[in-house]
Structures are given as structure tokens and as C-alpha cells.
Write a protein that holds these residues in place. Sequence first.
Motif, PDB file in Angstrom:
ATOM      1  N   THR A 216      -9.128  -3.736  -2.744  1.00  0.00           N
ATOM      2  CA  THR A 216     -10.377  -3.870  -2.546  1.00  0.00           C
ATOM      3  C   THR A 216     -11.186  -3.911  -3.899  1.00  0.00           C
ATOM      4  O   THR A 216     -12.471  -4.491  -3.965  1.00  0.00           O
ATOM      5  N   ARG A 217     -10.465  -3.085  -4.646  1.00  0.00           N
ATOM      6  CA  ARG A 217     -11.539  -3.101  -6.092  1.00  0.00           C
ATOM      7  C   ARG A 217     -10.875  -3.865  -7.004  1.00  0.00           C
ATOM      8  O   ARG A 217     -11.533  -4.011  -8.136  1.00  0.00           O
TER       9      ARG A 217
ATOM     10  N   ARG B 216      -7.605  -0.278   3.185  1.00  0.00           N
ATOM     11  CA  ARG B 216      -8.473   0.006   2.103  1.00  0.00           C
ATOM     12  C   ARG B 216      -7.495  -0.363   0.886  1.00  0.00           C
ATOM     13  O   ARG B 216      -7.521   0.421  -0.012  1.00  0.00           O
ATOM     14  N   HIS B 217      -6.946  -1.689   0.824  1.00  0.00           N
ATOM     15  CA  HIS B 217      -5.957  -1.939   0.098  1.00  0.00           C
ATOM     16  C   HIS B 217      -6.421  -3.347  -0.899  1.00  0.00           C
ATOM     17  O   HIS B 217      -6.809  -4.118  -0.066  1.00  0.00           O
TER      18      HIS B 217
ATOM     19  N   LYS C 198       0.810  -1.179  -0.035  1.00  0.00           N
ATOM     20  CA  LYS C 198       0.076  -0.031   0.101  1.00  0.00           C
ATOM     21  C   LYS C 198       0.649   1.169   0.003  1.00  0.00           C
ATOM     22  O   LYS C 198       0.595   2.271  -0.649  1.00  0.00           O
TER      23      LYS C 198
ATOM     24  N   GLN D 229      -6.513  -5.519   4.247  1.00  0.00           N
ATOM     25  CA  GLN D 229      -7.434  -5.271   3.223  1.00  0.00           C
ATOM     26  C   GLN D 229      -8.577  -4.342   3.490  1.00  0.00           C
ATOM     27  O   GLN D 229      -8.742  -3.261   3.097  1.00  0.00           O
ATOM     28  N   TRP D 230      -9.252  -4.467   4.820  1.00  0.00           N
ATOM     29  CA  TRP D 230     -10.287  -3.765   5.215  1.00  0.00           C
ATOM     30  C   TRP D 230      -9.643  -2.635   6.025  1.00  0.00           C
ATOM     31  O   TRP D 230     -10.032  -1.306   5.781  1.00  0.00           O
TER      32      TRP D 230
END
Length: 137
Positions: free
Chosen positions: A66-67, A63-64, A28, A59-60
Amino acid sequence: MGWEGIGLTAAYLGVMNIATYAAFALDKRRSVAGAWRLREVSLLRLALFGGWPGAKLAQWRLRHKTRKQPFARILNLIGALQLVLALALAATAAGWTGAAMRWLGGEGWAGIGLTLFEPGPEPEPERVMPRRFGPGS
């Protein structure tokens, strides 16, 4: 598995989850900086070898990844497989598998006339025609 094995397993999983979280955090950081990134397969391998909870937490919280849907789906599949494996190991350790196989093998289904591990009815013997009705008669 004795207490030593449980302690070693817990230590291994703890190290793997910390390493996986750290790898996600590093990736990240590199992503934000525009630097070279870690390969996705490397992150997935860390999750596969026991770091899945650390991967999902990273990931949560960070915010890495996630898309990226293929990555997220594979990560969730790894978690599902690890859950099934953990449940199977727990059932084996508790001795439930023998009871479940006995239940499936007849004791549980016998009340409704179904069994999974018993052969069906014997096939009828093949009919043999008398010789006078054979070919050329």
C-alpha cells in the motif's frame, strides 16, 4: 458469446483472482519473515491477466503493497484499463456501438449543425492568372 463462453470466462476470472490473492498473501508472509519475495512485476502480471479484484482485495485486507506508490499507481491503472475494456465489450455485446457511431456520425449532432464523419465544405478552386500576367511580363 454463449452461456458456455460466459461460464468459462467466469471460471477463468475466479481462478485468476484466487491465484492473485494467494500470491499477495505469500509475498506478505515472506515479507514479514524476511525471506525472498515475489517480484513486483509477477504480482502486476497476475493482476493484468484478470486478477485485479483479487489483488486489490489482498492489498486492502492484508495491508500489503500500500505504501509503494509506483506499484499502487500501476495496479490502479490496470484496474482502470480493465474497466474500460469491460465496458467496451459490454457495449459491443449489447449492440450499442453501432447506435453510438450513428449518433456521433450525424443523427445526434445534426440538430446543432455538427457532424464528425462528414467532409467539410469543398475548397475553392485554385485561381489561375491569365498568361499575360505571368513571370517576365
